[in-house]
Structures are given as C-alpha cells and as structure tokens.
Scaffold this active site. Structure first.
Site, PDB file in Angstrom:
ATOM      1  N   CYS A   1       0.189   7.991 -11.576  1.00  0.00           N
ATOM      2  CA  CYS A   1       0.237   6.542 -11.775  1.00  0.00           C
ATOM      3  C   CYS A   1       0.487   5.871 -10.422  1.00  0.00           C
ATOM      4  O   CYS A   1       0.677   6.537  -9.402  1.00  0.00           O
ATOM      5  CB  CYS A   1       1.349   6.181 -12.764  1.00  0.00           C
ATOM      6  SG  CYS A   1       3.015   6.455 -12.113  1.00  0.00           S
TER       7      CYS A   1
ATOM      8  N   HIS B   1       9.121  10.986 -13.484  1.00  0.00           N
ATOM      9  CA  HIS B   1       7.814  11.594 -13.712  1.00  0.00           C
ATOM     10  C   HIS B   1       7.783  12.949 -13.025  1.00  0.00           C
ATOM     11  O   HIS B   1       8.554  13.201 -12.078  1.00  0.00           O
ATOM     12  CB  HIS B   1       6.706  10.707 -13.148  1.00  0.00           C
ATOM     13  CG  HIS B   1       6.491   9.447 -13.926  1.00  0.00           C
ATOM     14  ND1 HIS B   1       5.383   8.652 -13.736  1.00  0.00           N
ATOM     15  CD2 HIS B   1       7.221   8.839 -14.888  1.00  0.00           C
ATOM     16  CE1 HIS B   1       5.440   7.617 -14.550  1.00  0.00           C
ATOM     17  NE2 HIS B   1       6.559   7.704 -15.251  1.00  0.00           N
TER      18      HIS B   1
ATOM     19  N   GLU C   1       5.780  14.242 -10.895  1.00  0.00           N
ATOM     20  CA  GLU C   1       5.535  14.172  -9.455  1.00  0.00           C
ATOM     21  C   GLU C   1       6.799  13.819  -8.691  1.00  0.00           C
ATOM     22  O   GLU C   1       7.128  14.438  -7.673  1.00  0.00           O
ATOM     23  CB  GLU C   1       4.470  13.105  -9.134  1.00  0.00           C
ATOM     24  CG  GLU C   1       3.131  13.344  -9.785  1.00  0.00           C
ATOM     25  CD  GLU C   1       2.984  12.604 -11.110  1.00  0.00           C
ATOM     26  OE1 GLU C   1       3.907  12.650 -11.947  1.00  0.00           O
ATOM     27  OE2 GLU C   1       1.928  11.977 -11.314  1.00  0.00           O
TER      28      GLU C   1
ATOM     29  N   CYS D   1       3.861   6.845  -8.737  1.00  0.00           N
ATOM     30  CA  CYS D   1       3.827   8.174  -8.139  1.00  0.00           C
ATOM     31  C   CYS D   1       2.915   8.213  -6.924  1.00  0.00           C
ATOM     32  O   CYS D   1       3.220   8.886  -5.936  1.00  0.00           O
ATOM     33  CB  CYS D   1       3.411   9.204  -9.181  1.00  0.00           C
ATOM     34  SG  CYS D   1       4.672   9.422 -10.475  1.00  0.00           S
TER      35      CYS D   1
END
Length: 158
Positions: free
Chosen positions: A82, A52, A54, A85
């Site tokens: 999410c 992701h 992040e 993360c």
C-alpha cells in the site's frame, strides 16, 4: 536461494498471520542472500494500523542490522504494498521490492497508483511483481471468501 524460495518463506508467514485471524500477508527482508527481517500482518492483534507485514519486516531488519537504512536489501512480500508501506520502503532505501499478488484496491506499485514511478523522489527501488502470484492471490481470495461466509452465517443466526 532464489526469489521464489524467499517468496515461499513470505507465504509461510502469511499463513501464520491467517492463523492469528489477520489478513494473510507475509514479508521477508534479505541482505546478501540471508534473511535479516521477517514480518506478517498484525494490525488487529497489535492494535496498530501500521503493523503491516512489510513494516514489521522492515523494523525487524533495522534492529538486526543496527541501521534504519536497509541499503542493498531486498523485500519480498506476498501482496503489492500500500502507499504507507511504499513510503516506508523508500525511506528504508530498499534496493529491490519483489511482491506476489497485485492489490487492485490499495496497491501502490502500479495497481491503483505507482509511488515508485515518481522520478522526483530521491530513492528508486527496483520492482518485480507477480512472483508466486497465483499462490499469494489464492491465499487471500480464500481468506476473504471464508470471512464473507462467516459473516453471512452470523447474520442468518440473528
């Protein structure tokens, strides 16, 4: 630079991930007013469910700073993180999290659940949501509308 300036840089990274066929999310880690890590969504191209935006930005910042603890850093991301993360953000000791659009399906900063509100955890990140929310949300909405249209078109061709 302001929060809006850093979010605009994260948005440019989100556009890059869209060009690669990824969900358009971008992120930057900032320390002392300087960007020390950049990331964009890449789970498809990296064959990595943890890739992701992040996580990619946190990894880059940790390498740049030579420390997995990103104390006194801020993370700017175009979409509410999410749960995975959020956990990484806490473990990295990010001081501030600034996000754009809410994620009503998987958001862990209050939309679905609020991991950062759990007072029993030992690290507490300051949250700011809604920075360039319209721009961030529009990019995602257009991406998914385009994807649905392509799927519909492909089904018609069968």
């Amino acid at each position: 630079m302001t929060d809006v300036d850093f979010m605009q840089i994260a948005l440019s990274l989100a556009h890059h991930s869209q060009e690669l066929g990824e969900v358009p999310v971008g992120a930057v880690v900032v320390k002392g007013g300087e960007i020390v890590g950049r990331g964009y969504n890449a789970p498809i191209s990296c064959h990595d469910p943890t890739a992701h935006a992040e996580i990619m930005a946190l990894r880059a910042a940790a390498q740049q700073l030579g420390n997995y603890r990103l104390v006194d850093c801020a993370l700017f991301v175009t979409l509410e993180p999410c749960l995975m993360c959020a956990g990484a953000i806490m473990h990295a000791r990010i001081a501030r999290l600034i996000y754009g659009a809410q994620d009503l399906k998987t958001g862990a900063c209050g939309s679905v659940l609020d991991a950062f509100a759990e007072r029993r955890l030992n690290h507490h990140t300051q949250l700011t949501g809604g920075v360039l929310a319209v721009e961030c949300g529009t990019l995602l909405s257009h991406f998914f509308a385009q994807r649905r249209a392509q799927q519909k078109s492909a089904l018609r061709g069968l």
